[in-house]
Design a protein around this motif. Structure first.
Motif, PDB file in Angstrom:
ATOM      1  N   VAL A  21       0.813  -1.220   0.000  1.00 15.31           N
ATOM      2  CA  VAL A  21       0.000   0.000   0.000  1.00 15.31           C
ATOM      3  C   VAL A  21       0.848   1.273   0.000  1.00 15.31           C
ATOM      4  CG1 VAL A  21      -1.808   1.270   1.225  1.00 15.31           C
ATOM      5  CG2 VAL A  21      -1.980  -1.209   0.979  1.00 15.31           C
ATOM      6  N   PRO A  22       1.794   1.425   0.950  1.00 17.13           N
ATOM      7  CA  PRO A  22       2.619   2.633   0.893  1.00 17.13           C
ATOM      8  C   PRO A  22       3.471   2.697  -0.376  1.00 17.13           C
ATOM      9  CG  PRO A  22       2.888   1.545   3.011  1.00 17.13           C
ATOM     10  CD  PRO A  22       2.109   0.623   2.128  1.00 17.13           C
ATOM     11  N   GLY A  23       3.927   1.551  -0.863  1.00 22.51           N
ATOM     12  CA  GLY A  23       4.718   1.531  -2.089  1.00 22.51           C
ATOM     13  C   GLY A  23       3.941   2.059  -3.272  1.00 22.51           C
ATOM     14  N   ALA A  24       2.692   1.631  -3.392  1.00 21.15           N
ATOM     15  CA  ALA A  24       1.848   2.132  -4.486  1.00 21.15           C
ATOM     16  C   ALA A  24       1.643   3.637  -4.358  1.00 21.15           C
ATOM     17  CB  ALA A  24       0.505   1.400  -4.492  1.00 21.15           C
ATOM     18  N   ALA A  25       1.444   4.109  -3.136  1.00 23.64           N
ATOM     19  CA  ALA A  25       1.265   5.552  -2.924  1.00 23.64           C
ATOM     20  C   ALA A  25       2.522   6.328  -3.305  1.00 23.64           C
ATOM     21  CB  ALA A  25       0.888   5.819  -1.467  1.00 23.64           C
ATOM     22  N   VAL A  26       3.680   5.800  -2.957  1.00 20.31           N
ATOM     23  CA  VAL A  26       4.941   6.465  -3.298  1.00 20.31           C
ATOM     24  C   VAL A  26       5.138   6.485  -4.808  1.00 20.31           C
ATOM     25  CG1 VAL A  26       7.463   6.273  -3.142  1.00 20.31           C
ATOM     26  CG2 VAL A  26       6.060   6.058  -1.083  1.00 20.31           C
ATOM     27  N   VAL A  27       4.851   5.371  -5.472  1.00 20.81           N
ATOM     28  CA  VAL A  27       4.997   5.327  -6.935  1.00 20.81           C
ATOM     29  C   VAL A  27       4.109   6.381  -7.577  1.00 20.81           C
ATOM     30  CG1 VAL A  27       4.566   3.936  -8.994  1.00 20.81           C
ATOM     31  CG2 VAL A  27       5.727   2.915  -7.045  1.00 20.81           C
ATOM     32  N   LEU A  28       2.859   6.470  -7.120  1.00 19.74           N
ATOM     33  CA  LEU A  28       1.946   7.480  -7.683  1.00 19.74           C
ATOM     34  C   LEU A  28       2.440   8.892  -7.394  1.00 19.74           C
ATOM     35  CD1 LEU A  28      -1.445   5.735  -6.890  1.00 19.74           C
ATOM     36  CD2 LEU A  28      -0.603   6.344  -9.169  1.00 19.74           C
ATOM     37  N   ALA A  29       2.961   9.126  -6.198  1.00 21.40           N
ATOM     38  CA  ALA A  29       3.462  10.458  -5.847  1.00 21.40           C
ATOM     39  C   ALA A  29       4.681  10.831  -6.679  1.00 21.40           C
ATOM     40  CB  ALA A  29       3.797  10.517  -4.361  1.00 21.40           C
ATOM     41  N   VAL A  30       5.601   9.904  -6.864  1.00 23.97           N
ATOM     42  CA  VAL A  30       6.796  10.171  -7.676  1.00 23.97           C
ATOM     43  C   VAL A  30       6.394  10.431  -9.129  1.00 23.97           C
ATOM     44  CG1 VAL A  30       8.917   9.134  -8.602  1.00 23.97           C
ATOM     45  CG2 VAL A  30       8.394   8.961  -6.166  1.00 23.97           C
ATOM     46  N   ALA A  31       5.466   9.640  -9.637  1.00 27.23           N
ATOM     47  CA  ALA A  31       4.997   9.844 -11.012  1.00 27.23           C
ATOM     48  C   ALA A  31       4.327  11.208 -11.156  1.00 27.23           C
ATOM     49  CB  ALA A  31       4.038   8.732 -11.419  1.00 27.23           C
ATOM     50  N   ALA A  32       3.537  11.600 -10.177  1.00 32.22           N
ATOM     51  CA  ALA A  32       2.890  12.916 -10.222  1.00 32.22           C
ATOM     52  C   ALA A  32       3.930  14.023 -10.183  1.00 32.22           C
ATOM     53  CB  ALA A  32       1.916  13.059  -9.060  1.00 32.22           C
ATOM     54  N   GLY A  33       4.956  13.853  -9.352  1.00 26.45           N
ATOM     55  CA  GLY A  33       6.025  14.847  -9.274  1.00 26.45           C
ATOM     56  C   GLY A  33       6.802  14.978 -10.567  1.00 26.45           C
TER      57      GLY A  33
END
Length: 169
Positions: free
Chosen positions: A52-64
């Motif tokens: 769960v946190p990994g998916a959130a980090v991937v989405l955040a990095v992609a958004a950045g």
């Protein structure tokens, strides 16, 4: 062994990626996948604390990086079929695989349609090949459990997504 695999993955990320931020993101993806694969191989579970946190980090990095829309689309489009498969046959595909599909789908989606397609189509083939090796080597007969052999799918998902992201460059 995990540390060596993650270190080798970091070296591959640096050599295969043109920019420092891109190399750091790919190295982090590889490290995440090594941790998830080790957990799935040893415990036959993909823990929420990693997925769960990994998916959130991937989405955040992609958004950045300006890739929020394709990452979100990739996450939904990969997790959706995994969710349907899990609901249809819960013992054949775990909920952890569904959550992992969201993060890996986001990583692949942020790297383009070809990367996402590879990350979607390659894992079942890799898991089937691993199953054929296990059966061919006679491991099933020697180590059969009452409900059959449990073959983790997470490592195949991770390998396919990392390969797809690396190929996307």
């Amino acid at each position: 062994m995990c540390e060596a695999a993650a270190a080798a993955g970091g070296a591959v990320a640096v050599l295969a990626t043109a920019t420092a931020p891109g190399a750091a993101a790919v190295a982090a993806l590889i490290w995440w996948c090594v941790c998830l694969s080790a957990a799935d191989l040893s415990a036959r579970r993909l823990p929420n604390v990693l997925t769960v946190p990994g998916a959130a980090v991937v989405l955040a990095v992609a958004a950045g990086a300006g890739h929020a829309a394709p990452a979100l689309a990739g996450a939904v489009l990969l997790a959706g079929p995994y969710l349907l498969a899990h609901l249809a046959a819960p013992r054949s595909l775990g909920a952890g695989d569904v959550k992992l599909a969201a993060g890996l789908g986001a990583a692949a989606g942020a790297n383009g349609a070809a990367a996402w397609t590879t990350a979607a189509l390659l894992p079942p083939l890799l898991t089937a090949a691993a199953g054929a090796v296990v059966v061919g080597a006679g491991w099933v007969r020697a180590h059969r459990r009452p409900r059959g052999v449990v073959l983790p799918h997470g490592p195949s998902m991770c390998a396919a997504a990392v390969a797809a992201v690396l190929a996307a460059g």
